[in-house]
Design an enzyme around this catalytic site. Structure first.
Site, mmCIF file in Angstrom:
data_model
loop_
_atom_site.group_PDB
_atom_site.id
_atom_site.type_symbol
_atom_site.label_atom_id
_atom_site.label_comp_id
_atom_site.label_asym_id
_atom_site.label_seq_id
_atom_site.Cartn_x
_atom_site.Cartn_y
_atom_site.Cartn_z
ATOM 1 N N GLU A 85 -21.223 -25.560 -17.445
ATOM 2 C CA GLU A 85 -19.999 -24.762 -17.301
ATOM 3 C C GLU A 85 -20.115 -23.681 -16.224
ATOM 4 O O GLU A 85 -20.152 -22.484 -16.520
ATOM 5 C CB GLU A 85 -19.608 -24.124 -18.636
ATOM 6 C CG GLU A 85 -19.144 -25.125 -19.662
ATOM 7 C CD GLU A 85 -18.454 -24.483 -20.875
ATOM 8 O OE1 GLU A 85 -18.654 -23.290 -21.111
ATOM 9 O OE2 GLU A 85 -17.717 -25.189 -21.566
ATOM 10 N N GLU A 144 -17.865 -31.807 -24.421
ATOM 11 C CA GLU A 144 -17.984 -31.038 -25.664
ATOM 12 C C GLU A 144 -16.627 -31.063 -26.361
ATOM 13 O O GLU A 144 -15.636 -30.586 -25.815
ATOM 14 C CB GLU A 144 -18.377 -29.589 -25.365
ATOM 15 C CG GLU A 144 -19.713 -29.466 -24.646
ATOM 16 C CD GLU A 144 -20.109 -28.012 -24.360
ATOM 17 O OE1 GLU A 144 -19.450 -27.096 -24.888
ATOM 18 O OE2 GLU A 144 -21.067 -27.810 -23.604
#
Ligand code: GAL
Length: 635
Positions: A142, A313
């Site tokens: 991320e 995710e």
């Protein structure tokens, strides 16, 4: 579509690994992502590698039939490394260092840290690159999470100066482009230019825009260094990065260009709570998430890397990081999973396998509770796996609508909002949502995409329009809708000579002579619609297609092109989009609140995001709350 989960073997005793792996496979999972935060275990001290545990974890997981997604650990540089080069940490806008003790404490521009990343990535890629169980690499984790794209360190300042020197012939050209004569901001040398933070009042918007472009390039460069190393050592594997939701701090198209498959991290309940949704939406969709959140990102990231994308995710239960963290309605984990499939995901991987009983995320649900017992998501994953198997692989159908998304536009609106409610993401999301509510499938694409295959094109706003895009739009014949502020700036953040919408005036003869922003609650009435937030004054010979009650035009049409000179509400948008669909011969079917549909080449999926059953007329079926109905398309 495959299913997987995020697993942290370093969090659990080695004796548990085999049983965990067996249970993953039993649940219908075939992928497992590991490694992305494990630097301190892989290299506990400078140059001392400990591979045995990771070798063993990979063997154990793959012995259960699982394929591995391996993360490079560069989002979590260990303490010894930070101590070795304390200036590798990012510096925030207020000049404060971002300290050790969580994650992402690095500056993208620090050359020493970049070398360390190359070293650890090389070591990992050489060791595991050709491992038969490995299917995909994830670079870092991320990029930008916790507000980490921008850094104002000395390394960033130096990087920025050379970035500028490469882009401007000389410093005078930069002074001219930015308009530095204003407030005596002229520079004599590139070496005099600092990052735009810590100024007394706002810095020059052109200075900020170049700083954001530079910072975005740094993310892409940082990523590319890892990709190049991995490609050289790992011939058969895909490379991905897990992007975030509602995040525009760097140009994802640029970074995604270097990877094989874009992935993103989907937390619909956390996003509903943290972002702009009003109280009614937050109440009605508390346990489901707003019906367009997941789909919006699926369509966005599908457009980022040539159609190849996945969910790295997936929220399995309550998260730990929103203001409030409710449980999903029973069925939502399954719904989110199947929705990803309907939008073309190659895989959905749940975050995380077992809830951690320690450290920052101990309140974040997993597929298993901390004591190892199945959490509710486990049963839903099994059920999703069964349905996926049953309906078989889904090919994507060509979507009729393209929605243009541009990161640079988000920066421009952010740097100079002119009205605090002019929010780029909110505007684009609202347009997307209006399209989806009409039952339309949408591709979200960049302003450099080939738009020739679409029946309708929507550009919510694009302040900087390239000549190339203007020519392309001119050459197309499908209905095109262009939103406020488009063409209102030059590349160097100035008002164009011919005024807004700049080069678009060649396509539609109108000029924006003045703009105003409206405070919350202030509206201007039209016939069954209302304008809020933003209104433009237009000089044109065209008769307006839609006007305010007092006669001022807010939407104009010339041939296939329309311009909306305001922040349109849902009613106005729906009317305009419906007319466009009609002209384009695209069938629309306004959906009941909470219902969304998505067609693949062979199936129509209907998702009930509401907490009540919905009767779906098109199929004659009643869909339970959090239910999914899948219908094979005839023929
Ligand atoms: C993501 C992140 C994960 C984990 C998760 C919790 O942003 O990539 O490492 O922190 O959020 O929801």
């Amino acid at each position: 579509m495959k299913l997987g989960c995020c697993y942290y073997p370093e969090h659990w005793s080695e004796e548990q690994w085999a049983d965990d792996a067996r249970r993953m496979a039993e649940m219908g999972l075939s992928l497992v992502r590991i490694g992305e935060f494990a630097w301190s275990r892989i290299e506990p001290e400078a140059g001392r590698y400990e591979w045995d545990w990771l070798d063993q974890a990979i063997e154990t997981l793959s012995a259960a039939g699982l394929k591995i997604i391996l993360g490079t650990p560069t989002a979590t540089p260990p303490k010894w490394l930070v101590d070795q080069m304390p200036d590798m940490v990012a510096i925030d806008e207020h000049g404060r260092p971002r300290g050790f003790g969580s994650r992402r404490h690095y500056c993208f521009s620090h050359a020493g840290y970049r070398e360390e990343c190359k070293r650890i990535v090389t070591a990992m890629a050489e060791r595991y690159g050709e491992h038969p169980a490995l299917t995909t690499w994830q670079t870092d984790n991320e990029y930008g999470c916790h507000d980490t794209v921008l850094s104002f360190s000395n390394s960033a300042a130096a990087g920025f100066r050379s970035w500028l020197a490469q882009r401007y012939d000389n410093v005078q050209a930069l002074n001219n482009a930015w308009g530095n004569v204003f407030w005596s901001m002229e520079y004599r040398e590139f070496s005099e230019i600092d990052p735009p933070n810590l100024t007394v009042t706002e810095a020059n918007p052109a200075h900020w825009l170049d700083y954001r472009r530079f910072a975005s390039d740094q993310v892409a460069n940082f990523n590319r260094e890892q990709v190049d190393i991995i490609r050289a050592c790992s011939t058969g594997c895909d490379i991905t990065h897990n992007f975030m939701g509602f995040f525009t701090e760097f140009d994802h198209y640029d970074t995604a260009r270097d990877i094989d498959i874009a992935t993103w991290d989907s937390y619909p309940l956390g996003f509903l709570e943290q972002f702009w949704f009003d109280d009614a939406d937050k109440r009605d969709y508390l346990r489901q998430g707003h019906p367009d959140i997941a789909a919006f990102h699926h369509d966005l990231y599908r457009g980022c890397s040539n159609g190849r994308w996945g969910v790295m995710e997936q929220q399995p239960g309550p998260v730990n990081w929103a203001r409030y963290n409710p449980s999903p309605l029973p069925g939502m984990v399954k719904l989110w999973t199947l929705e990803a499939m309907a939008h073309g995901a190659e895989f959905t991987s749940y975050f995380r396998w077992r809830q951690a009983p320690f450290a920052q995320e101990q309140m974040h649900a997993g597929m298993l509770r901390p004591d190892g017992v199945d959490a509710p998501a486990a049963g839903e994953a099994r059920e999703a796996a069964r349905i996926i198997e049953e309906i078989g692989e889904q090919r994507m159908a060509q979507a009729p609508v393209a929605l243009v998304f541009s990161y640079e536009s988000a920066w421009v609106c952010d740097i100079q909002p002119q009205g605090q409610s002019f929010k780029y993401l909110e505007l684009v999301y609202e347009w997307y949502s209006a399209l989806r509510k009409l039952g339309l499938d949408v591709d979200i694409v960049s302003d450099k995409a080939d738009l020739s295959n679409y029946k309708m094109i929507a550009i919510p706003t694009l302040p900087i329009v390239s000549e190339k895009l203007a020519e392309l739009l001119q050459s197309l014949t499908c209905p095109i809708l262009i939103g406020p502020r488009s063409g209102s700036k030059t590349r160097s953040f100035c008002i164009p000579d011919q005024l807004a919408p700049g080069v678009l005036q060649d396509l539609i003869p109108l000029k924006v002579t003045r703009v105003e922003s409206l405070r919350d609650g202030a509206t201007e009435p039209g016939d069954n619609f209302e304008i809020s937030r933003w209104l433009e004054e237009i000089e044109t010979d065209l008769a307006p297609e839609f006007a305010l009650k007092d006669g001022r035009g807010v939407a104009f049409k010339k041939d296939h092109l329309r311009y909306v000179a305001a922040w349109p509400d849902r009613a106005l948008l729906t009317q305009v989009l419906s007319r466009m669909a009609d002209e384009a011969d695209v069938a629309i079917a306004p959906l009941p609140k909470g219902l969304r549909i998505r067609r693949t080449a062979t199936h129509m999926f209907a998702f009930n995001y509401s907490a009540q059953p919905i009767h779906f007329e098109q199929t004659g079926k009643t869909i339970d709350p959090a239910g999914v109905s899948i219908t094979a398309l005839g023929g």
